[in-house]
Design a protein around this motif. Sequence first.
Motif, PDB file in Angstrom:
ATOM      1  N   GLY A  54       0.960  -1.137  -0.052  1.00  0.00           N
ATOM      2  CA  GLY A  54       0.110   0.015  -0.022  1.00  0.00           C
ATOM      3  C   GLY A  54       0.948   1.209   0.098  1.00  0.00           C
ATOM      4  O   GLY A  54       1.632   1.450  -0.977  1.00  0.00           O
ATOM      5  N   TYR A  59       6.254  -0.516   9.618  1.00  0.00           N
ATOM      6  CA  TYR A  59       7.749  -0.023  10.301  1.00  0.00           C
ATOM      7  C   TYR A  59       8.660  -1.175   9.447  1.00  0.00           C
ATOM      8  O   TYR A  59      10.012  -0.658   9.351  1.00  0.00           O
ATOM      9  N   ALA A  62       6.875  -5.607   5.989  1.00  0.00           N
ATOM     10  CA  ALA A  62       5.642  -6.147   5.588  1.00  0.00           C
ATOM     11  C   ALA A  62       5.077  -5.898   4.021  1.00  0.00           C
ATOM     12  O   ALA A  62       4.616  -6.854   3.442  1.00  0.00           O
ATOM     13  N   SER A  63       6.037  -5.026   3.542  1.00  0.00           N
ATOM     14  CA  SER A  63       5.287  -4.922   2.209  1.00  0.00           C
ATOM     15  C   SER A  63       6.860  -4.719   1.232  1.00  0.00           C
ATOM     16  O   SER A  63       6.759  -4.053   0.274  1.00  0.00           O
ATOM     17  N   SER A 115      -5.162   5.407  12.070  1.00  0.00           N
ATOM     18  CA  SER A 115      -3.812   5.297  12.739  1.00  0.00           C
ATOM     19  C   SER A 115      -3.228   6.648  13.152  1.00  0.00           C
ATOM     20  O   SER A 115      -3.957   7.716  12.656  1.00  0.00           O
ATOM     21  N   THR A 121      -3.077   3.264   2.952  1.00  0.00           N
ATOM     22  CA  THR A 121      -4.227   3.108   2.098  1.00  0.00           C
ATOM     23  C   THR A 121      -5.235   2.348   2.713  1.00  0.00           C
ATOM     24  O   THR A 121      -4.867   1.593   3.687  1.00  0.00           O
ATOM     25  N   ALA A 123      -6.212  -0.705   1.573  1.00  0.00           N
ATOM     26  CA  ALA A 123      -5.677  -2.006   1.546  1.00  0.00           C
ATOM     27  C   ALA A 123      -4.897  -2.259   2.764  1.00  0.00           C
ATOM     28  O   ALA A 123      -4.741  -3.438   3.041  1.00  0.00           O
ATOM     29  N   GLY A 124      -3.697  -1.511   2.848  1.00  0.00           N
ATOM     30  CA  GLY A 124      -2.742  -1.800   3.580  1.00  0.00           C
ATOM     31  C   GLY A 124      -3.338  -1.811   5.364  1.00  0.00           C
ATOM     32  O   GLY A 124      -3.042  -2.575   5.973  1.00  0.00           O
ATOM     33  N   ALA A 125      -4.231  -0.681   5.482  1.00  0.00           N
ATOM     34  CA  ALA A 125      -4.929  -0.759   6.682  1.00  0.00           C
ATOM     35  C   ALA A 125      -5.531  -2.191   7.224  1.00  0.00           C
ATOM     36  O   ALA A 125      -5.759  -2.339   8.137  1.00  0.00           O
ATOM     37  N   MET A 128      -3.284  -5.250   7.669  1.00  0.00           N
ATOM     38  CA  MET A 128      -2.789  -5.015   9.099  1.00  0.00           C
ATOM     39  C   MET A 128      -3.895  -5.292  10.007  1.00  0.00           C
ATOM     40  O   MET A 128      -3.738  -5.229  11.160  1.00  0.00           O
ATOM     41  N   HIS A 131      -5.741  -0.393  14.150  1.00  0.00           N
ATOM     42  CA  HIS A 131      -6.497   0.038  15.497  1.00  0.00           C
ATOM     43  C   HIS A 131      -6.128   1.447  15.601  1.00  0.00           C
ATOM     44  O   HIS A 131      -4.936   1.875  15.261  1.00  0.00           O
ATOM     45  N   GLY A 177      -1.307  -9.538   3.513  1.00  0.00           N
ATOM     46  CA  GLY A 177      -1.297  -9.563   2.186  1.00  0.00           C
ATOM     47  C   GLY A 177      -0.652 -10.927   1.551  1.00  0.00           C
ATOM     48  O   GLY A 177       0.026 -10.893   0.703  1.00  0.00           O
ATOM     49  N   GLY A 180      -4.514 -12.691  -0.755  1.00  0.00           N
ATOM     50  CA  GLY A 180      -5.056 -12.211  -2.112  1.00  0.00           C
ATOM     51  C   GLY A 180      -5.072 -10.675  -2.065  1.00  0.00           C
ATOM     52  O   GLY A 180      -4.696 -10.126  -1.005  1.00  0.00           O
ATOM     53  N   ILE A 182      -6.968  -7.318  -1.964  1.00  0.00           N
ATOM     54  CA  ILE A 182      -7.880  -6.432  -1.645  1.00  0.00           C
ATOM     55  C   ILE A 182      -7.985  -5.273  -2.739  1.00  0.00           C
ATOM     56  O   ILE A 182      -7.269  -4.721  -2.905  1.00  0.00           O
ATOM     57  N   LEU A 320       1.224  12.417  14.473  1.00  0.00           N
ATOM     58  CA  LEU A 320       2.466  12.033  14.019  1.00  0.00           C
ATOM     59  C   LEU A 320       3.066  12.637  12.594  1.00  0.00           C
ATOM     60  O   LEU A 320       4.023  12.566  11.915  1.00  0.00           O
ATOM     61  N   THR A 461       5.204 -12.067   1.206  1.00  0.00           N
ATOM     62  CA  THR A 461       6.309 -10.575   1.486  1.00  0.00           C
ATOM     63  C   THR A 461       7.460 -11.142   2.008  1.00  0.00           C
ATOM     64  O   THR A 461       7.787 -12.417   2.628  1.00  0.00           O
TER      65      THR A 461
HETATM   66  C1  FAD Z   1       3.845   7.073  11.896  1.00  0.00           C
HETATM   67  C2  FAD Z   1       3.143   6.006  12.005  1.00  0.00           C
HETATM   68  C3  FAD Z   1       1.825   5.618  12.930  1.00  0.00           C
HETATM   69  C4  FAD Z   1       1.215   4.813  12.772  1.00  0.00           C
HETATM   70  N1  FAD Z   1       0.083   4.673  13.834  1.00  0.00           N
HETATM   71  C5  FAD Z   1      -0.699   3.539  13.858  1.00  0.00           C
HETATM   72  C6  FAD Z   1      -1.797   3.209  14.687  1.00  0.00           C
HETATM   73  O1  FAD Z   1      -1.945   4.116  15.479  1.00  0.00           O
HETATM   74  N2  FAD Z   1      -2.596   2.112  14.668  1.00  0.00           N
HETATM   75  C7  FAD Z   1      -2.040   1.019  13.875  1.00  0.00           C
HETATM   76  O2  FAD Z   1      -2.963  -0.187  13.837  1.00  0.00           O
HETATM   77  N3  FAD Z   1      -1.218   1.213  12.969  1.00  0.00           N
HETATM   78  C8  FAD Z   1      -0.155   2.216  12.826  1.00  0.00           C
HETATM   79  N4  FAD Z   1       0.732   2.279  11.767  1.00  0.00           N
HETATM   80  C9  FAD Z   1       0.845   1.258  11.117  1.00  0.00           C
HETATM   81  C10 FAD Z   1       0.260   1.456   9.617  1.00  0.00           C
HETATM   82  O3  FAD Z   1      -1.040   1.910   9.952  1.00  0.00           O
HETATM   83  C11 FAD Z   1       0.071   0.065   8.986  1.00  0.00           C
HETATM   84  O4  FAD Z   1       1.273  -0.485   8.897  1.00  0.00           O
HETATM   85  C12 FAD Z   1      -0.811   0.056   7.710  1.00  0.00           C
HETATM   86  O5  FAD Z   1      -0.738  -1.270   7.275  1.00  0.00           O
HETATM   87  C13 FAD Z   1       0.070   0.870   6.548  1.00  0.00           C
HETATM   88  O6  FAD Z   1      -0.819   0.890   5.623  1.00  0.00           O
HETATM   89  P1  FAD Z   1      -0.140   0.924   4.126  1.00  0.00           P
HETATM   90  O7  FAD Z   1      -1.076   1.351   3.100  1.00  0.00           O
HETATM   91  O8  FAD Z   1       1.077   1.822   4.290  1.00  0.00           O
HETATM   92  O9  FAD Z   1       0.432  -0.352   3.673  1.00  0.00           O
HETATM   93  P2  FAD Z   1       1.684  -1.260   3.869  1.00  0.00           P
HETATM   94  O10 FAD Z   1       2.482  -1.118   4.793  1.00  0.00           O
HETATM   95  O11 FAD Z   1       2.312  -1.042   2.344  1.00  0.00           O
HETATM   96  O12 FAD Z   1       1.256  -2.797   3.537  1.00  0.00           O
HETATM   97  C14 FAD Z   1       0.585  -3.218   4.787  1.00  0.00           C
HETATM   98  C15 FAD Z   1       0.107  -4.751   4.716  1.00  0.00           C
HETATM   99  O13 FAD Z   1      -0.896  -4.891   3.836  1.00  0.00           O
HETATM  100  C16 FAD Z   1      -0.486  -5.732   2.964  1.00  0.00           C
HETATM  101  N5  FAD Z   1      -1.352  -5.183   1.544  1.00  0.00           N
HETATM  102  C17 FAD Z   1      -1.128  -4.266   0.862  1.00  0.00           C
HETATM  103  N6  FAD Z   1      -1.924  -4.028  -0.209  1.00  0.00           N
HETATM  104  C18 FAD Z   1      -2.737  -5.162  -0.143  1.00  0.00           C
HETATM  105  C19 FAD Z   1      -3.767  -5.378  -0.843  1.00  0.00           C
HETATM  106  N7  FAD Z   1      -4.410  -4.809  -1.831  1.00  0.00           N
HETATM  107  N8  FAD Z   1      -4.600  -6.452  -0.269  1.00  0.00           N
HETATM  108  C20 FAD Z   1      -4.200  -7.259   0.676  1.00  0.00           C
HETATM  109  N9  FAD Z   1      -3.101  -6.928   1.468  1.00  0.00           N
HETATM  110  C21 FAD Z   1      -2.450  -5.841   1.239  1.00  0.00           C
HETATM  111  C22 FAD Z   1       0.976  -5.900   2.625  1.00  0.00           C
HETATM  112  O14 FAD Z   1       1.115  -6.759   2.135  1.00  0.00           O
HETATM  113  C23 FAD Z   1       1.411  -5.567   4.102  1.00  0.00           C
HETATM  114  O15 FAD Z   1       1.536  -6.672   4.739  1.00  0.00           O
HETATM  115  C24 FAD Z   1       1.397   3.558  11.867  1.00  0.00           C
HETATM  116  C25 FAD Z   1       2.490   3.632  11.041  1.00  0.00           C
HETATM  117  C26 FAD Z   1       3.335   4.930  10.909  1.00  0.00           C
HETATM  118  C27 FAD Z   1       4.421   5.133   9.937  1.00  0.00           C
END
Ligand code: FAD
Length: 478
Positions: A54, A59, A62-63, A115, A121, A123-125, A128, A131, A177, A180, A182, A320, A461
């Motif tokens: 996404g 951190y 994971a991707s 978060s 995104t 998808a990423g939210a 994982m 919360h 991820g 499949g 999303i 943040l 991944t």
């Molecule tokens: C400053 C900061 C603060 C944060 N605060 C919080 C918080 O308060 N609470 C919390 O829970 N998290 C928090 N996070 C973590 C963040 O919300 C998660 O890591 C979230 O998954 C990031 O989403 P992303 O779109 O960046 O996905 P990515 O980090 O790119 O991917 C996340 C996961 O989703 C999978 N994925 C991506 N696309 C798809 C798809 N299309 N279908 C299925 N799976 C997919 C990936 O393979 C990976 O395993 C924080 C992160 C940061 C940097």
Amino acid sequence: MDVHRYDPSRLETIEAWGRNKAAAGYVFRPSTVDGVRDVISFAQHHNHRVVLRGAGRSYGDASLGSEQLILDITRLNRVLNWDPDTGVVECEAGVTIEQLWKYCIGDGWWPPVVSGTMAPTLAGALGMNIHGKNNFKVGTIGEHVTEVDVIIADGQCLTCSPTVHAEMFHAVIGGFGSLGVITRVVLQMKRVYSGKLLVDPIYAKNIEHMFTIFEQRIPDADYLVGWIDAFASGDSLGRGQVHQANYVTSTNPTQSLRVQAQDLPDNIFGIIPKSILWRFMKPFVNDTGMKIINWAKATASRLKDGVVHEESHAGFAFLLDYVPNWKLAYGDEGLIQYQAFVPAGSAKPCFKTILERCQNAGLVPYLAVFKQHRMDPFLMTHAVDGFSLALDFRLTAANRKRVWALAAELDALLLSSGGKFYFAKDATLSADRISDYLGEARVQQFLALKRVVDPSGIFRTDLFERIFGDAWRGLGGA
Ligand SMILES: Cc1cc2nc3c(=O)[nH]c(=O)nc-3n(C[C@H](O)[C@H](O)[C@H](O)COP(=O)(O)OP(=O)(O)OC[C@H]3O[C@@H](n4cnc5c(N)ncnc54)[C@H](O)[C@@H]3O)c2cc1C
């Protein structure tokens, strides 16, 4: 989509958000669901893994995927349907939390779970199952989703809901991820009647006090979050500040629900562009500087105790994001976050020991955040009926091994306390911990489902490989 341009020009080095790992992969950014299918089919024919990505805000790894196909979902970013009467929104899965709140707030709706950054995104939210600071009250984001479309390894689209393809629904959300792609999400937003929250800051003189404040405030709070000065020791161990926030109904909704009234300012003091602020922070991001900053924040918290004020939803939720790229202030080696989830019965002694062990190891986290949680119905859940403590550790070339050793020590402590880990933050967990964490039956259920929807194991991944790779191959997977 021209997926066949599988050439070195697609090779990009991608970093974990915490900059603690990096890997070069062939990046594809399809803008249609057919484009997603092309990437999957290409991977099947060329014996490659597909790493779903996404916004890359996890951190750790994971991707990431070394020399694999990176399927970046960010161009699938259209809002497909919006009903301002019911608050039901249908989006492509690359829509970000930022797009979502900006799209809906003018009609009086806010995402039910966000978060600490608005960059992820959907998808990423969902990958994982994130919360927020309201987890104790409303659960994870997956609990507000009514439907998702998932493209599985044979190109089929499964439309999943809590009742249709229910096993897949409860596994793909939180499935990091591995099952499949999303591609579409239907989400119930939260009604709000003002763009403001009423925020009450409460000073906590130590960790015991922090737990007491949470116990007292939880019944009436909409959001509750604690900050801890991890440098404080002795009677002050775990001192910090709790912020309770509640929805309000009265504050000039037509004005305060505008996007402009929510947005974080571009400049600090009206002149310094936020984009360069991390450079000013950099000289202070070391043990001495952060000890002073944590002490100053604790002192200010004592002075501001009980000074109730209003904040915008975005200002409170996305603290943040105030300083863009603040992670760069941590230096070239980056940081890891260690988030310990522990059941209520054992959280107090466990968190005390964690803080003491960090101090004894000379590895004090520069940021520590405390939250309360509740259980959720998802297969690979990180939830506990209890609390979490999230700790940010600066990495240097000299301390990396010691940080990993400390994390391993904390893993053992956590497991003996009935605790859990969170893959969105993880960079250090080893495969041998996973059965104790999730239970062997759950791990086997997850891998069995993966064999059905992804028999050749294309959705893997680097995180999957690190933690589940051997177990997967043990089942005869590729
Ligand atoms: C400053 C900061 C603060 C944060 N605060 C919080 C918080 O308060 N609470 C919390 O829970 N998290 C928090 N996070 C973590 C963040 O919300 C998660 O890591 C979230 O998954 C990031 O989403 P992303 O779109 O960046 O996905 P990515 O980090 O790119 O991917 C996340 C996961 O989703 C999978 N994925 C991506 N696309 C798809 C798809 N299309 N279908 C299925 N799976 C997919 C990936 O393979 C990976 O395993 C924080 C992160 C940061 C940097």
